[in-house]
Scaffold this motif. Structure first.
Motif, mmCIF file in Angstrom:
data_model
loop_
_atom_site.group_PDB
_atom_site.id
_atom_site.type_symbol
_atom_site.label_atom_id
_atom_site.label_comp_id
_atom_site.label_asym_id
_atom_site.label_seq_id
_atom_site.Cartn_x
_atom_site.Cartn_y
_atom_site.Cartn_z
ATOM 1 N N GLU A 190 0.714 -1.900 0.123
ATOM 2 C CA GLU A 190 -0.171 0.335 -0.380
ATOM 3 C C GLU A 190 1.306 1.177 -0.098
ATOM 4 O OE1 GLU A 190 -3.496 0.158 -0.142
ATOM 5 O OE2 GLU A 190 -3.344 -2.275 -0.256
ATOM 6 N N MET A 191 1.700 1.395 0.597
ATOM 7 C CA MET A 191 2.807 2.522 0.533
ATOM 8 C C MET A 191 3.426 2.666 -0.455
ATOM 9 S SD MET A 191 3.963 2.190 5.030
ATOM 10 C CE MET A 191 5.156 2.778 4.593
ATOM 11 N N VAL A 192 3.757 1.880 -1.120
ATOM 12 C CA VAL A 192 5.026 1.630 -2.317
ATOM 13 C C VAL A 192 4.380 2.899 -3.068
ATOM 14 C CG1 VAL A 192 4.032 -0.328 -3.618
ATOM 15 C CG2 VAL A 192 6.193 0.882 -3.665
ATOM 16 N N VAL A 193 3.244 3.321 -2.680
ATOM 17 C CA VAL A 193 2.690 3.906 -4.434
ATOM 18 C C VAL A 193 2.579 5.630 -4.484
ATOM 19 C CG1 VAL A 193 0.237 4.820 -4.768
ATOM 20 C CG2 VAL A 193 0.233 2.819 -4.434
ATOM 21 N N PHE A 194 3.198 5.875 -2.885
ATOM 22 C CA PHE A 194 3.215 6.917 -2.547
ATOM 23 C C PHE A 194 4.962 6.879 -1.761
ATOM 24 C CE2 PHE A 194 1.093 5.712 1.392
ATOM 25 C CZ PHE A 194 2.276 6.020 2.545
ATOM 26 N N ASP A 195 5.692 6.538 -1.566
ATOM 27 C CA ASP A 195 6.932 6.025 -1.513
ATOM 28 C C ASP A 195 8.058 5.331 -2.289
ATOM 29 O OD1 ASP A 195 9.530 6.064 0.025
ATOM 30 O OD2 ASP A 195 9.151 7.033 1.486
ATOM 31 N N GLU A 196 8.656 5.429 -3.025
ATOM 32 C CA GLU A 196 8.609 4.301 -3.914
ATOM 33 C C GLU A 196 9.646 3.087 -2.977
ATOM 34 O OE1 GLU A 196 10.341 5.166 -7.667
ATOM 35 O OE2 GLU A 196 8.273 5.697 -8.457
ATOM 36 N N GLU A 197 10.832 4.163 -2.200
ATOM 37 C CA GLU A 197 12.108 3.670 -1.711
ATOM 38 C C GLU A 197 10.903 1.956 -1.224
ATOM 39 O OE1 GLU A 197 15.560 4.105 -1.144
ATOM 40 O OE2 GLU A 197 14.222 4.868 -3.536
ATOM 41 N N ILE A 198 10.198 2.453 -0.489
ATOM 42 C CA ILE A 198 9.874 1.675 0.548
ATOM 43 C C ILE A 198 9.263 0.348 0.314
ATOM 44 C CG2 ILE A 198 7.706 0.678 1.781
ATOM 45 C CD1 ILE A 198 9.544 2.832 3.326
ATOM 46 N N GLY A 199 9.408 -0.118 -1.445
ATOM 47 C CA GLY A 199 9.347 -1.382 -1.951
ATOM 48 C C GLY A 199 10.184 -2.105 -2.197
ATOM 49 N N LYS A 200 11.683 -1.567 -1.558
ATOM 50 C CA LYS A 200 13.014 -2.296 -1.520
ATOM 51 C C LYS A 200 12.950 -2.684 -0.327
ATOM 52 C CE LYS A 200 15.040 1.438 -4.066
ATOM 53 N NZ LYS A 200 16.524 2.314 -4.115
ATOM 54 N N ALA A 201 12.134 -1.980 0.724
ATOM 55 C CA ALA A 201 12.175 -3.049 2.501
ATOM 56 C C ALA A 201 11.619 -4.653 2.478
ATOM 57 C CB ALA A 201 11.094 -2.201 2.980
ATOM 58 N N ASP A 202 11.943 -5.218 3.224
ATOM 59 C CA ASP A 202 11.892 -6.460 3.293
ATOM 60 C C ASP A 202 11.309 -6.686 4.576
ATOM 61 O OD1 ASP A 202 12.651 -9.182 4.625
ATOM 62 O OD2 ASP A 202 13.232 -10.116 2.932
ATOM 63 N N ALA A 203 9.765 -7.388 4.654
ATOM 64 C CA ALA A 203 8.917 -7.715 5.858
ATOM 65 C C ALA A 203 9.397 -7.304 7.420
ATOM 66 C CB ALA A 203 7.859 -7.995 5.768
ATOM 67 N N LYS A 204 10.243 -9.329 6.985
ATOM 68 C CA LYS A 204 11.332 -9.761 8.032
ATOM 69 C C LYS A 204 12.094 -8.956 8.597
ATOM 70 C CE LYS A 204 12.485 -14.779 8.823
ATOM 71 N NZ LYS A 204 12.367 -15.975 8.261
ATOM 72 N N LYS A 205 12.750 -8.520 8.219
ATOM 73 C CA LYS A 205 13.570 -8.296 8.334
ATOM 74 C C LYS A 205 13.724 -6.287 8.833
ATOM 75 C CE LYS A 205 17.539 -9.994 5.179
ATOM 76 N NZ LYS A 205 18.332 -9.328 3.829
ATOM 77 N N SER A 206 12.755 -5.819 8.529
ATOM 78 C CA SER A 206 11.491 -4.591 9.287
ATOM 79 C C SER A 206 11.432 -4.900 10.129
ATOM 80 C CB SER A 206 10.604 -4.254 8.686
ATOM 81 O OG SER A 206 9.596 -4.629 8.579
#
Length: 215
Positions: free
Chosen positions: A45-61
């Protein structure tokens, strides 16, 4: 998010010891996976307004549930919450988003907490130089609808050295953290549209995140 995840945290709070935790390791792993799955939806949902978040790994976060008790009087071995950091740089050098899941105490946050002195000084310079732009962000209706204002934790009594006492942004220059928070109820966590709703709140934070990362 599953209600069983909140129930696990409630029970852990009452049984914060290694023996209980080891006996309920499977339940912990199920709760952890539930949070990971939720964060994955949130990232989508967030990558729509912040492309950088698309690089995030849910588990590692996700932060580890194991507490560092070396310098604490509280020797409880486990945290009674799940926390996830999205986009925040190591060593508090970059602004980003934070998710805190804890029964009755959950919240969303964003910004930069305890930045290094060199980073903090640059942020203050940016706020002093581009005060109108900063005020436009924090006084916007959408921003104020979700956040009461920036955190005043550890706020200085005087304008920091290197800045004019009568700087029009003086009150903001006294801040040591540039963080906003939004409380979340247990009921909100269990709503089927929670990821979309949280993304809206993070979107309202986004201009502040971009400003802080522009230094």
């Amino acid at each position: 998010m599953q209600s069983s995840t909140l129930q696990f945290l409630r029970t852990l709070e009452k049984n914060n010891n290694r023996e209980w935790f080891n006996e309920n390791k499977t339940t912990y792993q199920e709760a952890q996976q539930d949070i990971i799955s939720f964060v994955e939806k949130l990232i989508e949902e967030m990558v729509v307004f912040d492309e950088e978040i698309g690089k995030a790994d849910a588990k590692k976060s996700l932060f580890r549930i194991y507490r560092d008790t070396r310098f604490s009087k509280d020797k409880s071995p486990y945290k009674t919450n799940f926390g996830a950091s999205l986009g925040m740089g190591k060593g508090s050098q970059k602004a980003g988003y934070y998710l805190h899941i804890e029964p009755g105490k959950s919240f969303l946050a964003g910004g930069i907490y305890m930045p290094e002195s060199s980073v903090l000084k640059e942020i203050r310079k940016e706020i002093s130089a581009f005060g109108e732009e900063f005020l436009t962000i924090v006084e916007k209706d959408e921003f104020r609808n979700y956040f009461r204002g920036l955190s005043v934790e550890d706020k200085l009594k005087k304008v920091p050295q290197g800045f004019e006492k009568d700087d029009k942004m003086a009150e903001f220059l006294k801040l040591k953290h540039y963080i906003v928070t939004h409380p979340v109820s247990d009921e909100q966590l269990l709503n089927e549209n929670t990821a979309k709703e949280f993304a809206k709140i993070y979107k309202a934070m986004n201009p502040l995140i971009d400003f802080l990362n522009a230094i």
